[in-house]
Scaffold this motif. Structure first.
Motif, short mmCIF file in Angstrom:
data_model
loop_
_atom_site.label_atom_id
_atom_site.label_comp_id
_atom_site.label_asym_id
_atom_site.label_seq_id
_atom_site.Cartn_x
_atom_site.Cartn_y
_atom_site.Cartn_z
N ALA A 24 47.74 -44.24 -3.92
CA ALA A 24 46.40 -44.21 -3.35
C ALA A 24 45.35 -43.94 -4.42
O ALA A 24 44.29 -44.59 -4.45
N VAL A 151 43.23 -38.95 2.53
CA VAL A 151 44.51 -39.67 2.46
C VAL A 151 45.58 -38.60 2.32
O VAL A 151 45.70 -37.96 1.27
N THR A 333 47.99 -47.23 8.60
CA THR A 333 48.12 -45.92 7.97
C THR A 333 47.15 -44.91 8.58
O THR A 333 47.24 -43.72 8.31
N ARG A 334 46.21 -45.37 9.39
CA ARG A 334 45.14 -44.52 9.91
C ARG A 334 45.59 -43.76 11.15
O ARG A 334 46.30 -44.29 12.01
N HIS A 342 44.06 -40.89 6.89
CA HIS A 342 45.19 -41.80 6.70
C HIS A 342 46.41 -40.96 6.31
O HIS A 342 46.30 -40.01 5.52
N ILE A 344 50.25 -41.25 4.73
CA ILE A 344 51.15 -42.12 3.99
C ILE A 344 52.26 -41.29 3.35
O ILE A 344 52.15 -40.09 3.18
N ALA A 358 51.58 -48.47 1.28
CA ALA A 358 50.73 -47.65 2.13
C ALA A 358 49.52 -47.12 1.38
O ALA A 358 48.42 -47.05 1.93
N ALA A 362 45.86 -47.96 2.78
CA ALA A 362 44.96 -46.89 3.19
C ALA A 362 43.63 -47.00 2.45
O ALA A 362 42.56 -46.86 3.05
N GLU A 365 41.38 -49.87 3.66
CA GLU A 365 40.69 -49.64 4.92
C GLU A 365 39.60 -48.58 4.78
O GLU A 365 38.50 -48.73 5.31
#
Length: 375
Positions: A24, A151, A333-334, A342, A344, A358, A362, A365
């Motif tokens: 991420a 996240v 993932t949300r 999110h 993950i 993921a 994430a 989005e």
């Protein structure tokens, strides 16, 4: 401790720096987010580039890999996928994974300039007000700040599952979970009950049965595949079923509950030694014994609970994300109940390749939500 008292706001906050969290963070940088350390930005494009902060509860890079048992070598780990943008360098297959993987993660953090803050444990995330698109407050043992998106990549390592068995507190031998296991040597010459039907249980049965008497207990009859697991037909089916459970908000099952057990070389070795002679789960425990399903007793010196983990998401409880089935319903993932969050690194993204995907999904989005379609 790495203090974050100068941080007042970050556009996005990544909690956890295992495979999913690092993925991420990588994708946030690709989309123009910059580290928020020491800044007090307003979190919007008009005030400069969007910012992010990565915090991790561990003392050093490596996530849960730092805590794997010493004998788990690179030749026997259940697959490691490259982090995005940096291939796993060649490694000695005899090297412990608890050394090789953290070294790789540390090199990745430095190369990507992710500025991970550790050890920082997030204790609570809550909404600042009633605006569903408003700010979130992140509280930690190193400071508090606001953010527009979280996240969550905290994985499962901090939430071991320990079954509630009558009489367990009266047992005077040793009880430990997989996360506490170091090596078979500590059980040499003992009688060890290994509880659990997953990959870890079979690996540990193979290892411990070489130096001790082992007894294998599971709730259900273990199912071994009659063919090699393939990422094509098998993998696609597993991803579909796990995603369905996540979307419905069911607590995710163990990996093996979706994949079945694979006849690896070490599983065959354990079978040849009789270590895979499964017994039904015992019904109770006494000071130095377990009570079998048929009412008889069996003496044991230790019980190793290879019973898996649950998602470590207690710090998100202030957001009321859980559904009636106990899990957090997801849309991709949300979190279905709060699009600012999110999740993950577990459930559909529990594998290393799934964690990479993921992290990317994430960020794609949340960037669209925060920065608009042009993101």
């Amino acid at each position: 401790m790495d203090q974050l008292t100068d941080l007042q706001h970050a556009t996005a906050t990544v909690v956890g720096a295992g495979q999913a969290g690092l993925s991420a963070a990588h994708h946030l940088r690709l989309r123009g987010f910059v580290p928020a350390v020491g800044r007090a930005d307003a979190g919007g494009p008009a005030d400069g580039p969007p910012t992010f902060v990565v915090v991790d509860a561990g003392e050093a890079p490596g996530g849960a890999w730092r805590h794997r048992w010493e004998s788990l070598r690179m030749a026997t780990v259940n697959g490691i996928f490259d982090l995005p943008g940096m291939a796993l360098p060649p490694v000695d297959e005899a090297e412990p994974s608890r050394v090789a993987v953290p070294r790789y993660f540390a090199a990745y953090e430095e190369a990507e300039q992710l500025r991970v803050h550790r050890p920082v444990r997030v204790t609570r995330v809550e909404a600042v007000d009633d605006d569903p698109a408003g700010l979130l407050r992140v509280e930690s043992d190193a400071g508090t700040w606001t953010t527009r998106a979280v996240v969550n990549a905290t994985g499962t390592w901090d939430e071991p599952v320990l079954p509630d068995v009558p009489g367990a507190s009266s047992f005077t031998g040793r009880q430990l979970h997989t996360r506490d296991y170091v090596s078979a040597a500590e059980f040499a010459g003992r009688r060890v009950a290994v509880v659990g039907g997953g990959i870890s249980a079979v690996q540990l049965l193979d290892e411990i049965s070489r130096v001790a008497t082992t007894l294998w207990y599971t709730r259900r009859e273990p199912v071994f595949l009659d063919h090699d697991f393939t990422s094509g037909s098998d993998g696609v089916d597993v991803e579909r079923r796990v995603a369905e459970d996540a979307a419905a908000g069911r607590l995710p099952g163990s990996i093996v509950s979706y994949t079945g057990l694979i006849w690896t070389g070490w599983a065959r070795d354990a079978e040849r030694r009789g270590a895979l002679a499964r017994r039904p789960m015992f019904t109770a425990m006494g000071p130095r014994h377990v009570v079998e399903a048929d009412g008889s007793t069996t003496s044991v010196d230790a019980v190793l609970w290879a019973t898996g983990f649950r998602p470590s998401v207690g710090h998100l409880d202030g957001l009321d994300l859980r559904g009636p089935l106990g899990g957090v319903p997801l849309v991709g993932t949300r979190a279905a109940r709060d699009r600012r969050v999110h999740l993950i690194g577990f459930g559909p993204s529990q594998s290393t390749v799934g964690a990479n995907r993921a992290g990317r999904a994430a960020v794609r989005e949340l960037a669209r939500d925060l920065l608009g379609p042009a993101a």
